[in-house]
Design a protein around this motif. Structure first.
Motif, PDB file in Angstrom:
ATOM      1  N   SER A  78       0.825  -1.209   0.000  1.00 59.73           N
ATOM      2  CA  SER A  78       0.000   0.000   0.000  1.00 59.73           C
ATOM      3  C   SER A  78       0.861   1.262   0.000  1.00 59.73           C
ATOM      4  CB  SER A  78      -0.921   0.004   1.226  1.00 59.73           C
ATOM      5  OG  SER A  78      -0.170  -0.085   2.422  1.00 59.73           O
ATOM      6  N   ASN A  81       1.573   3.810  -5.358  1.00 55.83           N
ATOM      7  CA  ASN A  81       0.378   4.142  -6.117  1.00 55.83           C
ATOM      8  C   ASN A  81       0.775   4.319  -7.583  1.00 55.83           C
ATOM      9  OD1 ASN A  81       1.431   6.836  -6.416  1.00 55.83           O
ATOM     10  ND2 ASN A  81       0.656   7.293  -4.361  1.00 55.83           N
ATOM     11  N   TYR A 109      -0.892  -1.247 -10.513  1.00 56.84           N
ATOM     12  CA  TYR A 109      -1.539  -0.609  -9.369  1.00 56.84           C
ATOM     13  C   TYR A 109      -3.023  -0.941  -9.409  1.00 56.84           C
ATOM     14  CZ  TYR A 109      -3.352   2.792  -6.087  1.00 56.84           C
ATOM     15  OH  TYR A 109      -3.997   3.373  -5.026  1.00 56.84           O
ATOM     16  N   PRO A 111      -6.394   0.231  -8.071  1.00 58.54           N
ATOM     17  CA  PRO A 111      -7.012   1.376  -7.381  1.00 58.54           C
ATOM     18  C   PRO A 111      -8.086   0.969  -6.376  1.00 58.54           C
ATOM     19  CG  PRO A 111      -7.707   1.268  -9.686  1.00 58.54           C
ATOM     20  CD  PRO A 111      -6.609   0.281  -9.526  1.00 58.54           C
ATOM     21  N   ARG A 114      -6.188  -0.257  -3.562  1.00 54.46           N
ATOM     22  CA  ARG A 114      -5.223   0.770  -3.171  1.00 54.46           C
ATOM     23  C   ARG A 114      -3.864   0.161  -2.839  1.00 54.46           C
ATOM     24  NH1 ARG A 114      -8.801   4.976   0.582  1.00 54.46           N
ATOM     25  NH2 ARG A 114     -10.381   5.432  -1.019  1.00 54.46           N
TER      26      ARG A 114
END
Length: 296
Positions: A78, A81, A109, A111, A114
């Protein structure tokens, strides 16, 4: 305590670990005379992804006798990003001094979760499993792999499955996880697609997918399944894709299935209990549509 006589070490773990730096690295530092090292690891929540500099600083510099280092390391974190994911070019530069013929790196990545995802491995790839392949999969041929899983938060299009079939010619198990609808379906309807073949496939799992992937594997205009394949599918979606078990477009592939896990999603009136025999009797039109299939 050091292990000076140890020459070869093999560490494969399918279990996810968050203690790579605390447990794995100190363990490897106890092996100063290692000549061959084979690592297969899944690491989570590490603040940095793996690259050549990391492996040299934490492993190779502690093993001056090391002459063969094969590895497959997947990390999910995490801390990354879409903006700060390291590029493939940057990572490749860190492996300039490695003896391996080729190092493969790719990152993604997710989303919704995350989390950043990174996989790095030495090639040729020697392992039987390749998990969590996404749309960023870089390709190449993997002759040792027998089981793969696909996962992404972006849709898998027909061309992606074609690339997968070409990259894993001896694949026997295929797990697909994707709830995103395909984007290119309207375009595909207007052109003739390359029919994808999976000559060695024995088992296919589509439990956690949307209807598009049931179409992808059952439409004979997209896929030609091998005979005697076992499948796990969602009954409601199969019913829609086959137009209530009447469509000719899906009939040929359904006829090749020798086992289908559908029953737990089926409800009356599609099957009924025969309490005298203890068996569930499927309606004739379903059995006719799967003439060689044991349905469970």
């Amino acid at each position: 305590k050091k292990l000076p006589t140890l020459k070869y070490f093999w560490l494969h773990s399918d279990t996810i670990t968050s203690a790579y730096d605390e447990l794995v690295v100190p363990l490897l530092h106890r092996m100063p005379n290692l000549e061959k090292l084979d690592l297969y690891l899944n690491v989570i929540e590490r603040k940095t992804f793996f690259d050549g500099n990391d492996l040299k600083m934490n492993i190779i510099n502690y093993m001056p006798q090391l002459n063969k280092f094969t590895f497959n390391i997947c990390s999910l974190s995490s801390f990354y990003n879409e903006i700060n994911l390291p590029s493939n070019e940057d990572i490749q530069k860190t492996f300039r001094d490695f003896n391996n013929k080729e190092i493969i790196y790719w990152a993604d990545y997710f989303p919704e979760r995350r989390k950043g995802h990174c996989r790095i491995y030495s090639y040729p790839y020697k392992w039987k499993y390749y998990d969590d392949i996404t749309n960023h999969f870089p390709g190449k041929i993997f002759i040792y792999v027998r089981s793969i899983s696909l996962y992404d938060e972006r849709p898998f299009e027909h061309e992606f499955f074609l690339r997968i079939a070409e990259s894993f010619p001896l694949m026997e198990e295929l797990f697909v996880r994707n709830q995103k609808q395909q984007i290119n379906k309207p375009i595909e309807k207007s052109k003739k697609l390359s029919i994808i073949k999976y000559p060695s496939l024995k088992q296919r799992f589509l439990n956690n997918t949307c209807i598009d992937y049931h179409e992808q594997f059952l439409f004979d205009t997209k896929t030609s399944l091998p005979f005697n394949v076992r499948v796990n599918m969602q009954y409601g979606l199969v019913k829609q894709v086959t137009h209530n078990f009447t469509s000719n477009t899906t009939r040929s592939n359904c006829a090749k299935i020798n086992f289908a896990n559908l029953r737990k999603q089926m409800k009356f009136p599609e099957y009924s209990d025969d309490f005298s025999t203890g068996k569930e009797l499927f309606r004739k039109h379903i059995k006719d549509y799967f003439p060689h299939t044991q349905i469970d």
